[in-house]
Each structure stands twice: as C-alpha cells, then as structure tokens.
Write a protein that holds these residues in place. Structure first.
Motif, PDB file in Angstrom:
ATOM      1  N   LEU A 226       0.873  -1.183   0.171  1.00 30.59           N
ATOM      2  CA  LEU A 226       0.017  -0.003  -0.010  1.00 30.59           C
ATOM      3  C   LEU A 226       1.082   1.250   0.122  1.00 30.59           C
ATOM      4  CD1 LEU A 226      -2.698  -1.081   2.680  1.00 30.59           C
ATOM      5  CD2 LEU A 226      -3.113  -0.986   0.184  1.00 30.59           C
ATOM      6  N   ASP A 227       0.375   2.487  -0.241  1.00 29.45           N
ATOM      7  CA  ASP A 227       1.036   3.567  -0.405  1.00 29.45           C
ATOM      8  C   ASP A 227       1.319   3.945   1.079  1.00 29.45           C
ATOM      9  OD1 ASP A 227      -1.070   5.916   0.793  1.00 29.45           O
ATOM     10  OD2 ASP A 227      -2.023   4.590  -0.467  1.00 29.45           O
ATOM     11  N   SER A 228       2.460   4.861   1.363  1.00 30.80           N
ATOM     12  CA  SER A 228       3.051   5.024   2.521  1.00 30.80           C
ATOM     13  C   SER A 228       1.765   5.985   3.418  1.00 30.80           C
ATOM     14  CB  SER A 228       4.139   6.114   2.402  1.00 30.80           C
ATOM     15  OG  SER A 228       5.166   5.384   1.885  1.00 30.80           O
ATOM     16  N   SER A 229       0.928   6.789   3.152  1.00 33.68           N
ATOM     17  CA  SER A 229       0.218   7.303   3.818  1.00 33.68           C
ATOM     18  C   SER A 229      -1.021   6.454   4.313  1.00 33.68           C
ATOM     19  CB  SER A 229      -0.715   8.474   2.850  1.00 33.68           C
ATOM     20  OG  SER A 229      -1.835   8.907   3.470  1.00 33.68           O
ATOM     21  N   THR A 230      -1.269   5.293   3.537  1.00 34.17           N
ATOM     22  CA  THR A 230      -2.424   4.291   4.186  1.00 34.17           C
ATOM     23  C   THR A 230      -1.770   3.388   4.858  1.00 34.17           C
ATOM     24  OG1 THR A 230      -3.528   4.410   2.014  1.00 34.17           O
ATOM     25  CG2 THR A 230      -3.762   2.515   3.167  1.00 34.17           C
ATOM     26  N   LEU A 231      -0.261   2.813   4.746  1.00 35.75           N
ATOM     27  CA  LEU A 231       0.405   2.169   5.817  1.00 35.75           C
ATOM     28  C   LEU A 231       0.469   2.811   6.962  1.00 35.75           C
ATOM     29  CD1 LEU A 231       3.078   0.552   3.518  1.00 35.75           C
ATOM     30  CD2 LEU A 231       1.200  -0.649   4.655  1.00 35.75           C
ATOM     31  N   PRO A 242       6.504   4.656  16.708  1.00 41.48           N
ATOM     32  CA  PRO A 242       7.919   4.807  15.853  1.00 41.48           C
ATOM     33  C   PRO A 242       8.882   5.254  16.641  1.00 41.48           C
ATOM     34  CG  PRO A 242       6.402   6.803  15.312  1.00 41.48           C
ATOM     35  CD  PRO A 242       5.444   5.770  16.180  1.00 41.48           C
ATOM     36  N   GLU A 243       8.647   5.628  17.859  1.00 37.59           N
ATOM     37  CA  GLU A 243       9.906   5.776  18.715  1.00 37.59           C
ATOM     38  C   GLU A 243      10.406   4.576  19.576  1.00 37.59           C
ATOM     39  OE1 GLU A 243      11.523   8.558  18.367  1.00 37.59           O
ATOM     40  OE2 GLU A 243      10.123   9.012  16.805  1.00 37.59           O
ATOM     41  N   LYS A 244       9.795   3.455  19.292  1.00 35.35           N
ATOM     42  CA  LYS A 244      10.145   2.281  20.008  1.00 35.35           C
ATOM     43  C   LYS A 244      10.730   1.108  19.043  1.00 35.35           C
ATOM     44  CE  LYS A 244       6.503   2.010  23.625  1.00 35.35           C
ATOM     45  NZ  LYS A 244       5.536   1.115  24.062  1.00 35.35           N
ATOM     46  N   ILE A 258       7.206  -9.260   5.631  1.00 36.36           N
ATOM     47  CA  ILE A 258       6.449  -8.299   4.849  1.00 36.36           C
ATOM     48  C   ILE A 258       6.057  -7.223   5.839  1.00 36.36           C
ATOM     49  CG2 ILE A 258       3.929  -8.140   3.846  1.00 36.36           C
ATOM     50  CD1 ILE A 258       4.105 -11.211   3.347  1.00 36.36           C
ATOM     51  N   LEU A 259       5.839  -7.589   6.913  1.00 35.49           N
ATOM     52  CA  LEU A 259       5.657  -6.390   7.920  1.00 35.49           C
ATOM     53  C   LEU A 259       6.833  -5.196   8.082  1.00 35.49           C
ATOM     54  CD1 LEU A 259       3.734  -7.713  10.924  1.00 35.49           C
ATOM     55  CD2 LEU A 259       3.019  -6.978   8.693  1.00 35.49           C
ATOM     56  N   LYS A 260       7.789  -6.173   8.106  1.00 34.20           N
ATOM     57  CA  LYS A 260       9.397  -5.263   8.157  1.00 34.20           C
ATOM     58  C   LYS A 260       9.284  -4.225   6.930  1.00 34.20           C
ATOM     59  CE  LYS A 260      14.130  -5.500   7.642  1.00 34.20           C
ATOM     60  NZ  LYS A 260      14.338  -4.218   8.146  1.00 34.20           N
ATOM     61  N   ILE A 266       7.516   3.303   5.393  1.00 31.09           N
ATOM     62  CA  ILE A 266       7.075   4.474   6.001  1.00 31.09           C
ATOM     63  C   ILE A 266       8.291   5.037   7.188  1.00 31.09           C
ATOM     64  CG2 ILE A 266       4.760   3.711   5.642  1.00 31.09           C
ATOM     65  CD1 ILE A 266       4.651   3.041   8.578  1.00 31.09           C
ATOM     66  N   GLY A 267       9.217   4.268   7.180  1.00 28.00           N
ATOM     67  CA  GLY A 267      10.271   4.989   8.020  1.00 28.00           C
ATOM     68  C   GLY A 267       9.971   4.763   9.667  1.00 28.00           C
ATOM     69  N   TYR A 268       9.234   3.537   9.793  1.00 25.25           N
ATOM     70  CA  TYR A 268       9.082   3.163  11.049  1.00 25.25           C
ATOM     71  C   TYR A 268      10.151   2.279  11.563  1.00 25.25           C
ATOM     72  CZ  TYR A 268       4.706   5.471  12.048  1.00 25.25           C
ATOM     73  OH  TYR A 268       3.718   6.593  12.431  1.00 25.25           O
ATOM     74  N   ASN A 269      11.550   2.492  11.118  1.00 26.53           N
ATOM     75  CA  ASN A 269      12.511   1.544  11.507  1.00 26.53           C
ATOM     76  C   ASN A 269      13.567   2.540  12.311  1.00 26.53           C
ATOM     77  OD1 ASN A 269      13.346   3.288   9.236  1.00 26.53           O
ATOM     78  ND2 ASN A 269      13.747   1.557   8.147  1.00 26.53           N
TER      79      ASN A 269
END
Length: 281
Positions: A226-231, A242-244, A258-260, A266-269
């Motif tokens: 999916l696109d980044s906004s929807t994800l 995202p801070e954890k 897939i989740l990774k 979306i930069g949640y890494n």
C-alpha cells in the motif's frame, strides 16, 4: 536493532536496471517463491515453467539451518555461502527477488541476503504487476545450471534477528515488553486462538504484549504494498510507536518480513526492527 531497510523496486525500474547491466555489474533475478505446507502449489515446478529471464530459484525450505528442528531458521554463513555459490551469484551482482504470489516469501529472501551483508538486494514490487505490464518472461523448462561463483558473505547482522531466548526474556517481563512494538503477521484468528495453525501439533494463540497485524493488511490490489500514507494510518491505528524498537513475528519468520518491509517503507525503523527467527513455531 537493525535499521537496514528492505528496498522496493518497481517493474519499470527493474527493466531499467537490466538495460544498464554490465558483466562486472550484473543484474540477477531470484525467484523466492514458497507456499504454506497446506498449499498444493509447487514453487520449483512453477519456476521451471514461468520465470524472469536469467532467474535463479532460491529454495527457502533448503537454505536454512539444517541442524535446527524448526523450519526456515537462518543458515550459518558457510551454509549460505555454499547455497548462493551454487546459484552462481557474485558479490558484485544486483539481486532482485520476486515471488509468484506478489509479496509473500520474497521479502524473507531479501532480508536473508541483507542479514548476510549483501548490499545490492532489492524486492520486486511485484511479479503480478510485472506480468500485467506484459514485460518479457520465460515459459519453458529449458534453463541451464549457472556456473558456480566465489560468493562470500561479508558479515552476519546479528542485530537484524532476535533469538528465542532473547524474545522470551522480553515478553516474560511486563515492564520490558512495553518498551517494544511486537507485531504478529499471522491471521487474526490464529492470533486469538480461534483458528488452528497450519502445522499439525502447534497450538494457536499469541505472545504476551504482541499486536495483531495480519500481513494482508499492508498489501493492496495485486499484492502490491500500500502507499505510505495508508500504511501509516494502519500501523498507527493498532498503536505502533515509531519511537520504540520493533519485533516482527509470524508462523516461522517468513511473512514477518512483509511487515518489516511495510515499516521500512514508512520510516518506522528509526529504532530498529528485528525478525523473530522461527517465530510461533
């Protein structure tokens, strides 16, 4: 915790890479198709009859830790090197991984190459989309065995994976597990224990502190991400911080990747993501 992201590549960009490939900078497609034990499809037979040009078949059921009783545990560096050499892949190659489903097992193969230090590895997003654009494929069983290479894994990224012992230590401590996002990619019914596991003898349910995020929720039409906004809206809705640092898991460690990939997109890494190898098994 590893911050190394899985890189997505569109079919159009893949074709562009192919047109610029050189002998000392080859582009090698890798079919990482794999199916659940209760699925009758045969990934190797499908590869023999339909594949991208110059493809190699990466067998997830074979490239693993053969000393472990659990499926799909990461192989040793020696086992990985031996398997990749047989595929004729070189350290200088750009490796583009795909699977026939779209985005199912290929993320795990990309992650595996990344764990062993191969930098130029990408996830094709995705094979059904590639076919939709009618780009060329091979549909015959006439393919030669590649000449073995001298591939040598550069390192093993221990921060990319979390072991059973480390995982148990975290989830057994209520204060400690609240410091992590723990995401489970299995179906919600398997997560709650309402549906059985596909492997006989395994109970269903979930680890303490885990959140359910079935992998299909991060994929859209044709199994494209999916696109980044929807994800972002989806992962925010289940309370992902995202801070954890994040731990992703599933049945054996395949669809967790897939989740990774979605979180990387979306930069949640920022605080790192680890795959729980072996996962629920």
């Amino acid at each position: 915790m590893s911050k190394k992201a899985i890189q997505l590549l569109s079919p159009y960009s893949f074709r562009g890479l192919l047109s610029s490939a050189r002998q000392d900078a080859r582009v090698i497609a890798v079919d990482g198709s794999w199916y659940m034990p209760n699925n009758p499809r045969n990934a190797k037979e499908e590869f023999d009859n339909l594949r991208l040009e110059n493809s190699r078949f990466f067998d997830l059921d074979a490239v693993k830790d053969n000393s472990s009783p659990y499926p799909h545990m990461l192989p040793s560096i020696e086992e990985f090197n031996q398997s990749v050499r047989k595929l004729g892949i070189k350290n200088s190659d750009k490796v583009i991984v795909y699977d026939k489903t779209g985005n199912f097992s290929a993320p795990r193969v990309v992650w595996t190459f990344s764990v062993f230090g191969h930098e130029n590895v990408y996830l094709l997003n995705n094979f059904p989309e590639y076919e939709r654009y009618k780009y060329p494929v091979l549909k015959d069983n006439d393919h030669t065995t590649p000449e073995p290479s001298d591939f040598e894994a550069k390192n093993f990224d221990k921060d990319a994976v979390i072991s059973f012992e480390q995982f148990v230590e975290i989830v057994s401590n209520e204060n400690l597990r609240t410091k992590y996002n723990i995401l489970d990619a299995r179906s919600h019914d398997r997560f709650t224990g309402e549906a059985p596991e596909p492997r006989p003898g395994l109970p269903s349910g979930h680890a303490p502190g885990a959140k359910s995020l079935p992998f299909g929720k991060v994929l859209g039409e044709n199994n494209l991400f999916l696109d980044s906004s929807t994800l972002t809206k989806i992962v925010d809705s289940i309370g992902v911080d995202p801070e954890k640092p994040t731990i992703v898991m599933c049945g054996t460690g395949v669809t967790a990747c897939i989740l990774k990939t979605a979180l990387d997109k979306i930069g949640y890494n920022k605080k790192g993501i680890q795959v729980y190898d072996g996962s629920w098994t």
